[in-house]
Design an enzyme around this catalytic site. Structure first.
Site, short mmCIF file in Angstrom:
data_model
loop_
_atom_site.label_atom_id
_atom_site.label_comp_id
_atom_site.label_asym_id
_atom_site.label_seq_id
_atom_site.Cartn_x
_atom_site.Cartn_y
_atom_site.Cartn_z
N ASN A 222 14.51 -73.59 -114.58
CA ASN A 222 13.95 -72.49 -115.37
C ASN A 222 13.67 -71.31 -114.44
O ASN A 222 13.87 -71.41 -113.23
CB ASN A 222 12.71 -72.94 -116.16
CG ASN A 222 11.62 -73.43 -115.25
OD1 ASN A 222 11.09 -72.66 -114.44
ND2 ASN A 222 11.28 -74.73 -115.34
N ASP A 318 4.29 -85.95 -119.13
CA ASP A 318 3.44 -84.76 -119.34
C ASP A 318 2.28 -84.82 -118.34
O ASP A 318 1.27 -85.49 -118.56
CB ASP A 318 2.93 -84.75 -120.79
CG ASP A 318 2.23 -83.43 -121.11
OD1 ASP A 318 1.68 -82.81 -120.18
OD2 ASP A 318 2.23 -83.04 -122.29
#
Ligand SMILES: Cc1cc2nc3c(=O)[nH]c(=O)nc-3n(C[C@H](O)[C@H](O)[C@H](O)COP(=O)(O)O)c2cc1C
Length: 425
Positions: A222, A318
């Site tokens: 990203n 997560d």
């Protein structure tokens, strides 16, 4: 996991004992107060070197500062008394803080422009330590728009302005523009140099993006550059914390005075967090962690001739949710939420993330507006905290926003008891 307890007590005056202060005196009538400033800084245990502009020497003789400081005073770029001219740059390098007092309108303008045409203005361009200016001038000169613009430029670069007070000015009026008192300037130096309210705290910060391998040369990544993480690390360090920064791949250099560890994948970041989080009083998770990873990355480069590959993805762990669920001792947890969409959507998402991941603060920001979010040095942040207070912070450098975020965290943990599993919603 240790509880976060900010230390809000003012740093003791002797916490700057042994520091070296470079005092630059420019040509204002208030330069007589700079003689007392030398004394006050020395009372606090500092050694003080003085350099003067040519105009300043018309107000106070260099000999006065020499006698007070016990050190040679610099008045020329070209060396005096047989000194090597380069020694003068050395003065800037040796100093722990540089103070310009009084700072004339002329000197502030030169600083804003980076002009270096005499000894003090050259020294001020050659330093990267905390820089303080104490302006002093007639009230009309003070409010003159170019002067205010120069001050704004200096503030945005992190220069600390010790604001002038209102009082009797040498020109005979009572108005704003009178240099701050030597005691106040000394206090500002102490506040800049002494460890701040994060002293004694270990702050863990993550920044940058993850790379999830597809094969040995390709990855899912990203646009996160790591700039927000580095800015957070520098701000926490400047507030007195011991800082560990977990930083993703990129060309940016490691910040000074920070313990930096690099990661590539979400899994490697997860391992580093697992190792460092138990000793952290505060964790700020600014890393852009991939939500998905490739199930079985190819062990060699995939060949184009073999056709379009069938890439299977699975959810990455997560990390933020894991930290939020695990902590039980009042550790401070700060999350980041990058969104596309309207400001209202960012606000909703940030508040939802705060509740879902059991954070103390969440910083919402947008990836779809120029000059915000990824890559640049500036950002705009919606800061929401567990007390329900949410506000958009004005666009600013990532460093300034970082300081604001920590100040909010400090205020939050000073105002309301640190949450534990038992009292958390
Ligand atoms: C008596 C007198 C007092 C002055 N006081 C101030 C002052 O308080 N603040 C200021 O900005 N300039 C003041 N000035 C103007 C500066 O000395 C002038 O702008 C000078 O060029 C500044 O040079 P420097 O910045 O290199 O020291 C004063 C000038 C005189 C003659």
């Amino acid at each position: 996991m240790p509880a976060f307890k900010p230390d809000q007590t003012p740093a003791p005056a002797d916490s700057i004992r042994g520091k070296r202060v470079l005092l630059l005196v420019s040509g204002g009538i208030a330069s007589y107060k700079s003689c007392t400033l030398v004394r006050r800084l020395m009372d606090a245990g500092c050694s003080v070197r003085v350099a003067m502009t040519d105009s300043a020497t018309r107000f106070v003789a260099p000999m006065t500062f020499e006698a007070l400081s016990g050190q040679a005073v610099g008045t020329s770029l070209w060396g005096t008394g047989g000194e090597d001219p380069l020694d003068h740059i050395q003065w800037a390098r040796e100093a722990h803080a540089v103070v310009v007092a009084p700072a004339t309108a002329n000197f502030l303008a030169k600083m804003a422009l980076g002009l270096a045409d005499d000894l003090p203005s050259t020294l001020v361009t050659a330093t990267d330590v905390p820089l303080l200016v104490a302006p002093a001038m007639n009230d009309r000169m003070w409010s003159n728009p170019p002067n205010q613009e120069h001050l704004q430029v200096l503030r945005s670069r992190g220069v600390h302005v010790v604001e002038p007070g209102t009082g009797f000015l040498a020109c005979g009026t009572v108005a704003e523009g009178r240099m701050a008192e030597p005691e106040e300037i000394t206090r500002a130096v102490i506040d800049q140099l002494a460890p701040g309210p994060l002293r004694g705290s270990h702050v863990l910060i993550t920044g940058g993006g993850t790379r999830e391998p597809i094969d040995t040369v390709r990855f899912i990544g990203n646009r996160s550059s790591g700039r927000m993480g580095i800015a957070l690390a520098e701000a926490a360090r400047d507030l007195g914390a011991k800082v560990t920064l977990l930083l993703g791949p990129g060309d940016l250099s490691d910040p000074m005075g920070v313990d930096v560890h690099r990661f590539e994948t979400a899994a490697s970041l997860g391992e580093l967090v697992k190792h460092h989080a138990p000793s952290a009083h505060m964790i700020a998770m600014a890393a852009a962690v991939s939500d998905y990873r490739v199930v079985d990355p190819a062990k060699q480069k995939l060949k184009k001739d073999d056709g379009v590959p069938d890439i299977q993805l699975e959810a990455s762990p997560d990390i933020l949710a894991g930290l939020g669920a695990a902590r039980d001792t009042g550790q401070c947890l700060i999350g980041f939420a990058l969104q596309t969409g309207s400001d209202a959507e960012v606000e909703t998402q940030a508040s939802a993330k705060l509740a879902r991941k059991h954070c103390d603060l969440v910083c919402g920001n947008r990836a779809d507006r120029p000059g915000e979010g990824f890559e640049g040095d500036r950002n705009r942040i919606y800061l929401v905290d567990r007390s329900g207070h949410g506000e958009w912070l004005a666009p600013a450098s990532k460093r300034q926003l970082s300081r604001h975020i920590f100040e909010r965290a400090i205020a939050l943990f000073t105002e309301s008891p640190a949450p534990t599993k038992a009292n958390r919603a």
